[in-house]
Each structure stands twice: as structure tokens, then as C-alpha cells.
Design a protein around this motif. Structure first.
Motif, short mmCIF file in Angstrom:
data_model
loop_
_atom_site.label_atom_id
_atom_site.label_comp_id
_atom_site.label_asym_id
_atom_site.label_seq_id
_atom_site.Cartn_x
_atom_site.Cartn_y
_atom_site.Cartn_z
N LYS A 60 0.83 -1.21 0.00
CA LYS A 60 0.00 0.00 0.00
C LYS A 60 0.87 1.26 0.00
N SER A 61 1.84 1.30 0.92
CA SER A 61 2.70 2.50 0.98
C SER A 61 3.53 2.63 -0.29
N THR A 62 3.94 1.48 -0.82
CA THR A 62 4.71 1.49 -2.08
C THR A 62 3.89 2.17 -3.18
N MET A 175 -2.80 9.92 1.90
CA MET A 175 -2.77 9.77 3.35
C MET A 175 -2.45 8.31 3.69
N ASP A 176 -1.40 8.10 4.47
CA ASP A 176 -0.98 6.74 4.81
C ASP A 176 -1.32 6.46 6.27
N GLU A 177 -2.40 5.76 6.50
CA GLU A 177 -2.88 5.45 7.85
C GLU A 177 -2.92 6.69 8.73
N PRO A 178 -3.62 7.74 8.30
CA PRO A 178 -3.51 9.04 8.97
C PRO A 178 -4.07 9.07 10.39
MG LIG Z 1 2.43 0.98 4.85
#
Ligand SMILES: [Mg+2]
Ligand SMILES: Nc1ncnc2c1ncn2[C@@H]1O[C@H](COP(=O)(O)OP(=O)(O)O)[C@@H](O)[C@H]1O
Length: 273
Positions: A60-62, A175-178
Motif C-alpha cells: 500500500k505504501s509502495t 494519506m498513509d494510515e492518517p
Molecule cells: Mg504501509
């Protein structure tokens, strides 16, 4: 207060287009590396809010880093309204990124933190006060403009980081797990703040979440990814029929979030299809 509230954008053509994205991280020594993404395709229209859900390590972050332009070593096609990200940024396109931690500079006040990004994005100095007042007011932090981050609670710091992201009026907000580091009640207020400020700017939002209910509350759509190595998109769930502004008490949200959990479990192999 009189804000210009933008009309919803009509999602005609897709703004973010990813086609068959493969990403391999190089391995050390003789190891062959790690396949993080294995053929991911998705389309997101301007002004949409789209969630990405999947187990840890599924990429996901990638994927967010690729859309942010932070990772350019991938295979496949990534375009923004038919052009490359570099071309779009050259033409004034703006992307903001919000992380799990607020990442404010502790030696600067909230106002000075926002000034920093306005300067980096080349906004005229004369516009700064108006923009700062507007975003801080939309997240209910007007009184704290001249406070330092460490004088505020974690939830207020994260609200400030959302205000900072919108200050540059981003075309895309990632937004990454905000909200995952916050307690549930604080997270609820922040999600409401987020949707409130979004309704004034209508940026396209792509967010990562581990929380099915949060994704359902925020999203127009959510994509469910399969576990890594080689994360792929397995399913998308449409949520546009749940009217906005949304209420946490809406039973349609519970129904849809059950679907999201079932889908996650199915793609983890926990439920037999
Ligand atoms: Mg991640
Ligand atoms: N810089 C890197 N070098 C090597 N492997 C990486 C790097 N970044 C991420 N990975 C690996 O790629 C996979 C996907 O990572 P990530 O996108 O962070 O997953 P997620 O955000 O879904 O938890 C993970 O297995 C992770 O260990």
C-alpha cells in the motif's frame, strides 16, 4: 464565515491512472529481491476519495509513494490526466502527503509550519495569511495558530498536519494510515474535520487504512489488496450510494463495512469463496 465552497467535480475522466504496475525491491547479495506489487491497475477520478486496504506488507505504501512521485523505479504506466507526473508538476499540479505521525517541525508554530509549505509551493507571500486562516479555521485550530506543536495534543497536531496539507490546495492528497495512532474518539473528530475541509477543496484523496469502518465512512470507493509478496488489487467496493455528509450512526455504513471485512478475510484465505 464566508467560504467559497467548491461544487463537486463531475468524475468524468480519470485523473490518476495506474496500469499494470509492477514493483520489485532489489535484494541484497544473491537474493532475488522482493516483489512488492504485481500488476496493480486502478483509476481514480478528480475529487474522488478512495481507500486502499490490505494486510501489512501488501504494497500500500509502495503504491502511494509511486503516486507521490517519490518512487520512480517501477514497471507499468502511471499517468495523471494522460500526462506524466513530472509534466503535471511542471504545469502547477500539487500533491500533499499526510502520514501516521503529524511530522510538524517542533521549532516552528503551526502558522510557521504552514508558511514553510506555502513558500515551497511558491505561493505569493500576500496570500499566506488568508490561506493559513482559512485552513486552520476549517479544522478548528484558529486559536492555536501561534502555538508550537508540542503545546498541542496528538489529535490537534494531526489536525494541523491535515490543515497544512490543504493549505497548498493540493490536486491530490495522499494519506498513509492518517488516524491509526489516535484513540477512536479523536480519530472520529479528525475524520469529520477531514471531510469538512475536503468539502471546501475537493482534492482527490487516496488513503491507506487498516480500519474497515473508517474506509467506509471516508471513501467513495475502496480497493481491497491481496497479501504480499506481489500485492494485487482483488476487489473494489463502491460506496457512493451512502449520502454525504455521512453519519457514524448510518446503518448503511455498518453494512458496507461488514462487506469490506468479509472481502479482506476472503482475500486473506480466511473465508472460503
Ligand atoms: Mg504501509
Ligand atoms: N525500501 C525497501 N526495500 C526493500 N523492501 C521494501 C522496501 N520498502 C518496502 N519493502 C517491502 O515491500 C513490501 C511492501 O511494503 P509496503 O508498501 O510498505 O507495505 P504496506 O504499506 O502495505 O504495509 C513489504 O514486504 C516491504 O518489506
Amino acid at each position: 464565515m464566508n467560504y467559497h465552497i467548491r461544487e463537486p467535480k463531475v468524475p468524468t475522466m480519470s485523473q490518476i491512472s495506474l496500469t499494470d504496475i509492477h514493483k520489485q525491491f532489489p535484494g541484497r547479495g544473491k537474493k532475488g529481491g522482493w516483489k512488492a506489487l504485481d500488476g496493480v491497475s486502478l483509476e481514480i477520478a478528480a475529487g474522488e476519495i478512495v481507500g486502499l486496504l490490505g494486510p501489512s506488507g501488501c504494497g500500500k505504501s509502495t503504491l502511494l509513494n509511486i503516486v507521490a512521485g517519490l518512487d520512480t523505479t517501477f514497471e507499468g504506466k502511471f499517468s495523471i490526466q494522460g500526462k506524466s507526473l513530472t509534466e503535471q508538476i511542471g504545469a502547477g499540479f500539487r500533491i500533499a502527503y499526510v502520514f501516521q505521525e503529524a511530522r510538524l517541525m517542533p521549532w516552528r508554530t503551526l502558522r510557521q509550519n504552514i508558511e514553510f509549505v506555502l513558500e515551497a509551493a511558491d505561493f505569493a507571500r500576500t496570500e499566506w495569511p488568508g490561506r493559513i486562516d482559512k485552513v486552520l479555521s476549517l479544522v478548528e485550530l484558529s486559536k492555536f495558530a501561534d502555538f508550537y506543536p508540542l503545546q498541542l495534543s496528538g489529535g490537534m497536531q494531526q489536525r494541523a498536519s491535515i490543515a497544512r496539507a490543504f493549505a497548498i490546495e493540493p490536486d491530490i492528497l495522499l494519506m498513509d494510515e492518517p488516524f491509526s495512532a489516535l484513540d477512536e474518539l479523536t480519530a472520529r473528530r479528525l475524520r469529520e474535520s477531514l471531510l469538512h475541509i475536503w468539502s471546501a477543496f475537493r482534492s482527490t484523496i487516496l488513503f491507506v487504512s487498516h480500519n474497515a469502518f473508517e474506509s467506509t465512512y471516508l471513501g467513495d470507493r475502496v480497493y481491497i489488496m491481496s497479501p504480499g509478496p506481489g500485492g494485487r488489487i482483488k476487489e473494489q467496493i463502491n460506496l457512493t450510494h451512502i449520502p454525504r455528509p455521512r453519519s457514524y450512526e448510518d446503518s448503511a455504513l455498518f453494512e458496507q463495512s461488514k462487506r469490506v471485512v468479509e472481502s479482506l478475510r476472503r482475500h486473506m484465505g480466511e473465508l472460503v469463496e
